[in-house]
Design an enzyme around this catalytic site. Structure first.
Site, PDB file in Angstrom:
ATOM      1  N   MET A 189      40.197 -10.891 -10.694  1.00 33.86           N
ATOM      2  CA  MET A 189      39.501 -11.417 -11.882  1.00 33.86           C
ATOM      3  C   MET A 189      39.442 -12.931 -11.861  1.00 33.86           C
ATOM      4  O   MET A 189      40.141 -13.589 -12.590  1.00 33.86           O
ATOM      5  CB  MET A 189      40.197 -10.958 -13.145  1.00 33.86           C
ATOM      6  CG  MET A 189      41.685 -11.143 -13.159  1.00 33.86           C
ATOM      7  SD  MET A 189      42.411  -9.777 -14.048  1.00 33.86           S
ATOM      8  CE  MET A 189      41.830  -8.428 -13.041  1.00 33.86           C
ATOM      9  N   PRO A 190      38.594 -13.453 -11.025  1.00 30.80           N
ATOM     10  CA  PRO A 190      38.572 -14.916 -10.860  1.00 30.80           C
ATOM     11  C   PRO A 190      37.866 -15.626 -12.018  1.00 30.80           C
ATOM     12  O   PRO A 190      37.069 -15.021 -12.751  1.00 30.80           O
ATOM     13  CB  PRO A 190      37.779 -15.122  -9.572  1.00 30.80           C
ATOM     14  CG  PRO A 190      37.584 -13.764  -8.977  1.00 30.80           C
ATOM     15  CD  PRO A 190      37.709 -12.786 -10.094  1.00 30.80           C
ATOM     16  N   TYR A 191      38.189 -16.888 -12.114  1.00 30.02           N
ATOM     17  CA  TYR A 191      37.542 -17.783 -13.073  1.00 30.02           C
ATOM     18  C   TYR A 191      37.081 -19.005 -12.300  1.00 30.02           C
ATOM     19  O   TYR A 191      37.885 -19.619 -11.589  1.00 30.02           O
ATOM     20  CB  TYR A 191      38.532 -18.187 -14.173  1.00 30.02           C
ATOM     21  CG  TYR A 191      38.020 -19.252 -15.102  1.00 30.02           C
ATOM     22  CD1 TYR A 191      37.213 -18.931 -16.185  1.00 30.02           C
ATOM     23  CD2 TYR A 191      38.328 -20.591 -14.893  1.00 30.02           C
ATOM     24  CE1 TYR A 191      36.732 -19.906 -17.038  1.00 30.02           C
ATOM     25  CE2 TYR A 191      37.858 -21.572 -15.748  1.00 30.02           C
ATOM     26  CZ  TYR A 191      37.063 -21.226 -16.822  1.00 30.02           C
ATOM     27  OH  TYR A 191      36.584 -22.194 -17.654  1.00 30.02           O
TER      28      TYR A 191
END
Lengths: 76, 76, 76, 76, 76, 76
Positions: free
Chosen positions: E1-3
């Site tokens: 779940m990258p940002y």
């Protein structure tokens, strides 16, 4: 002169290994290419900073990632 | 009530030593003084956060810093 | 190759005027000088980004800044 | 789809222990609940990232936190 | 779940026009693809936030970008 | 002395209205209470900064939010 910050989870246990140095180099190259391609920015003025975030420090759906993933696996 | 974030590379090997505690104290004092001098902010309401970033996590010119520096040294 | 982010309140009404362009230039010069002086960084590799934050978007003591300041003035 | 970043000091010595995994889970749950309650956001689209910051990397009043706290205790 | 956070200068005058909506959509698609390709992340869990930064709020070489560019053009 | 940054989409058209000042005050109060409750932090040392992000500047699933929401509505 863009600045790109990429936050990803640090995977693996017990210490956490995160993405490898090779994968980080690919992220840096890819993010820089993206800015060059879309906005014609100069690579020499493009900064990329990668943050590895421990699983217990990242939350989704109101849960730390390990619990979030366990719940998703259970519900799947 | 300013907030200042300073990101610098963590230098030294193999563990990385980054800037010393004394240098960090100088950065904190200097950044706070700057806000006081230019914008008349109160030191007591000024927050400074320093992030040390591993060399492989920082990119310039599309390369991780170690490769970027090696290329610059070769081209100099 | 440091990166410095400075967040300050946007002052003045009703639109908000924040710090002037001259004050911003002083913040940029001062932050860059600080990194040069303390860590011997190169100005050409030092990035500074200033964010002006609307008063209602900044909280201290559990209150938006306008209410926080009013309470401090009342209590003084 | 909110994003919340919480920075807190890493407490304890010599390695630093920061908040416990349980406290981090409470911060993640609480920040997510807040966005649900106030803005009717979906938990599944709410991301929370916690950063533990070493005491020497955090400044208040122009001093690193250990010196800042020592001064406050002395002045109290 | 990258940002992923991408900061770019807001170009054009006097109001500033920044990148177009189409260019922003390309940045979002490209950054998401990068995380999928390199780290096998899911697009549905990848968040991208773009910040347009006014020219006077961005510094390089100790100068706001307009002065920095003028100096580079003069020295070229 | 925690620092909390909350990023939310700026909703409404054509200018965008984002959350109201009252909702922002609730976010500030709630985030501060959370840090007090979980980690026994002092409200007076807790800073909260809210960023409203334009819909076209926020991406999920590889798409800007308006397209992402339209696709989700269509697929529902």
């Amino acid at each position: 002169m863009p600045y790109v910050n990429i936050k990803v989870t640090r995977e693996g246990r017990p210490e956490g290994k995160g993405p490898s140095a090779e994968q980080k180099a690919e992220l840096i190259a890819g993010a820089t290419d993206l800015l060059v391609r879309v906005l014609d920015k100069k690579p020499s003025a493009t900064m990329v900073v990668i943050d590895e975030v421990a699983l217990e420090d990242w939350g989704m759906g109101g849960l730390p990632v390990p619990e979030y993933r366990a719940r998703k696996a259970r519900d799947a």
